[in-house]
Write a protein that holds these residues in place. Sequence first.
Motif, short mmCIF file in Angstrom:
data_model
loop_
_atom_site.label_atom_id
_atom_site.label_comp_id
_atom_site.label_asym_id
_atom_site.label_seq_id
_atom_site.Cartn_x
_atom_site.Cartn_y
_atom_site.Cartn_z
N ASN A 360 0.83 -1.21 0.00
CA ASN A 360 0.00 0.00 0.00
C ASN A 360 0.86 1.26 0.00
N ASN A 363 2.62 1.60 -3.48
CA ASN A 363 1.68 1.99 -4.52
C ASN A 363 1.18 3.42 -4.35
N THR A 367 1.64 6.13 -7.38
CA THR A 367 0.52 6.84 -8.01
C THR A 367 0.84 8.33 -8.16
N PRO A 378 -1.63 -1.51 -9.63
CA PRO A 378 -0.85 -1.60 -8.39
C PRO A 378 0.09 -2.80 -8.39
N LEU A 379 1.26 -2.61 -7.81
CA LEU A 379 2.18 -3.72 -7.61
C LEU A 379 1.66 -4.62 -6.51
N SER A 380 1.95 -5.90 -6.61
CA SER A 380 1.47 -6.85 -5.60
C SER A 380 2.57 -7.83 -5.25
#
Length: 457
Positions: A360, A363, A367, A378-380
Amino acid sequence: MKNIRILRILGLLIFCSSLMNCKKFLEEKSDSRLVVPQTLADIQGLLDDAGVMNYPVTPSYGETCSDDYFLLPATLNKLPAITLEFYSWKPVNLNFSNDWSKSYLPIYNSNLSIELIKKIPRTTGNALEWDNVKGSALFFRSFYYLALTAQYGLAYDEQTSDKDLGIVIRETSNFNDLSVRSTVKTCYELVIHDLQEAIQLLPNYPKHPLRPSKAAAYALLARAGLYVRDYNLGLKYSELAIKLKPELMDYNGDTDLNALTANVPVKKFNRETIFYTEMLGGLNLHAPVYATIDTNLYASYNINDLRKTAFFRLVAGYPVYKGSYSSNASTLFSGLTTSEQYLTRAECKAFLGDVSGAMNDVNFLLTKRWRKTVPFTPLSASDKSSALSIVRFERRKEMLMRGTRWADIKRQNKEGANITPTRIVNGKLIQLVPSSRFYALPLPADIIDLTGMPQNN
């Protein structure tokens, strides 16, 4: 006796140069006469001497030795032998002036300020000014001790750092005090202790980013937490820093930015700046005028990542860095920012198992860097290991050329990252393996000669 006389003369020169107050806050040259520091305003003037305390003075040799850039053959052929050897990670004899001597000037000012303020009673009428002076002196001293230890000491290791040699801890302004190297553990412990004391004294926000603040002390403690690999400490203080100063620039037309295609796209003292310093030129090999950014690193920025435009320009097809927060194409910013705090918090969360929290934070930062006309994906990460890998790579991309990469390589290798910087010099591949003693950079030869201290191997 000759050496003592030289040191006394040097001390007098430093003392005199540090007594000039600024007529216009911090950046303007003073036209005031030199005075013997007696009042809080006089002592504050020592700490407001930006030419000693902030501009450009932070250690640079670690950046010279890091893996974010390389030199083209045409540049290499112009280098003097001693510079080429340092670029090749070979021990060399570096003498005055250098990272060591420059950093000990603000340390001297800090120590002198701490000594002088002891002579001024703290009262209800001067409490804010008194606290700011002492807190600032503790912060400045810690800032440079941390930077020097990260450069001249080996990476922190719980098993060996009580024996590994760090830097010289000087807590007085007396040049006749014997210079003795403290252990890496002692150096980091002092930094953390003094910053925790500074927090109790400093205001939440400074009158100017050249001055320390509570937010800056939180941010520096967060950095120290990473350097000693105490992720709970890093998490605690990065969260406190973000709470006080959460702002990030939006690269989609932020007022703190010029045109991203400009040679100096980022404005000085922008909203992300918590504390402002600039890196010493030093050997200058990593400076934009010489250095070519690692092409694989450059390629890793997505075309819709606006940092690719803001941070780089192409020269003869090679990427050159231009994203310094100094608003100067040739001067590298080396201070503390809110973007660093989000990445520190993300790394600490990842290490401690909060994978979603880590992603979180990353990301949220990305942004603010992403082209708003293109949807951001978003990266995960599925586990701690992948989250750490993503966060640390994004840290490298965001904090490029800010003087932190060298320490990051060292500490991450302590956890098995196996980062091995490589260079090609005269057609020969040179590698700096994780076990190399060169990660504790050689101390200046003249300091070794004057003091008899042991040199790094």
